[in-house]
Enzyme design. Sequence first.
Site, PDB file in Angstrom:
ATOM      1  N   THR A  20      -9.396  11.042  -8.966  1.00 32.31           N
ATOM      2  CA  THR A  20      -9.197  11.989  -9.977  1.00 32.31           C
ATOM      3  C   THR A  20      -8.689  11.217 -11.058  1.00 32.31           C
ATOM      4  O   THR A  20      -9.170  11.452 -12.341  1.00 32.31           O
ATOM      5  CB  THR A  20      -8.150  13.098  -9.787  1.00 32.31           C
ATOM      6  N   SER A  66     -11.414   9.571  -3.099  1.00 32.08           N
ATOM      7  CA  SER A  66     -10.930   8.705  -1.976  1.00 32.08           C
ATOM      8  C   SER A  66     -10.974   9.623  -0.611  1.00 32.08           C
ATOM      9  O   SER A  66     -10.730   9.116   0.361  1.00 32.08           O
ATOM     10  CB  SER A  66      -9.413   8.428  -2.401  1.00 32.08           C
ATOM     11  N   THR A  99      -5.716  10.454  -4.933  1.00 32.53           N
ATOM     12  CA  THR A  99      -4.419  11.008  -4.354  1.00 32.53           C
ATOM     13  C   THR A  99      -4.934  11.314  -2.868  1.00 32.53           C
ATOM     14  O   THR A  99      -3.710  11.403  -1.987  1.00 32.53           O
ATOM     15  CB  THR A  99      -3.701  12.131  -4.989  1.00 32.53           C
ATOM     16  N   ASP A 100      -5.789  11.752  -2.430  1.00 29.74           N
ATOM     17  CA  ASP A 100      -6.012  12.173  -1.150  1.00 29.74           C
ATOM     18  C   ASP A 100      -5.890  11.491   0.036  1.00 29.74           C
ATOM     19  O   ASP A 100      -5.408  12.016   0.931  1.00 29.74           O
ATOM     20  CB  ASP A 100      -7.500  13.142  -0.994  1.00 29.74           C
TER      21      ASP A 100
END
Length: 333
Positions: A20, A66, A99-100
């Site tokens: 992101t 990710s 972030t995932d």
Amino acid sequence: MADSKQQTRRRVIVLGTGGTIAGRAAASGDNIGYTAGQVGVTELLEGVEAPSGVAVQTEQVAQVDSKDMSFAIWRTLAERCAHWLADPDVAGLVITHGTDTIEETAFFLQSVLAPSKPVALTCAMRPATALTPDGPQNVRDAIAVASSAGARGVTVVCAGTVHSAFDVQKVHTYRIDAFSSGDAGPVAYVEEGAMRELRPWPTSAPEPARQAFARVVRAVRWPRVEILFSHAEAGGSIVDLLVAERQSGAAEPVQGLVLAATGNGTLHEALQAAALRAQAAGIGVVRATRCVQGRILPTPGAVLRDAGALTPVKARIALMLELMASQAQATGG
Ligand code: SIN
């Protein structure tokens, strides 16, 4: 400030992988309807002022959302990290990441690099095109960590907080401060470009990491390890299917199972019975708690080993590396 190569200053290398933080939306007010992994890492750093005396250089390693992280990218990323960490002029690394799965990449890199220099992964919850993107400040904070003499090991730097790779977990779906280190707490804060340390930096032994690195670089195929949840009315049929598939000579048979267990590592009796059958068939089985806080405390008479404080996704990486080690030992590699 990107691509500067002044040798007299401390150098920080920023490796881009997407996420992101590199996302683009059609409208600046849109913080969720964007496409991740669009903006190049050099562009991301435009307008981000480096700390005084720090020269920053960028390298694009990947450009993905990710959620689609792959072993191939992990391997390349580990190799690029090892390359730069070996350079005596480099103070530390920053990795921009979604972030995932950032906590998985962080734990993987800590496991195969155990770096004495800082490797600060950073991210954003809002795309680069947002009205007020959080990425630039996170990158600036991560550069501060990567260039700090006191910092070491792999961390995730987000919202002014430095989390160790061992403890970090994404705990919120959209808030800017989306990460937690659970009971352990963060290792440091970044306050106006200065790092305030809160506790000793967690480390791991360099020699096992060096061996694990050699194995992940060499391996043609990494061991398949699946994660299964224990829950109300959980059964053992999926485990039995995986065992049957393995026994039928499948091309990529399951080699390990992580059971996301309830509470202090307990399993539904049907799942546990199937897991014992899988273990007897030669599959590596580990229990990891599905609780967000705490660790599994050993219980007398436990029939399946536990992953302690590791979350299921990190226990999967640990088991994968362990399986690679035992296969190398078995084949004399
Ligand atoms: C991703 O993980 O690449 C997308 C989500 C995010 O970075 O917040």
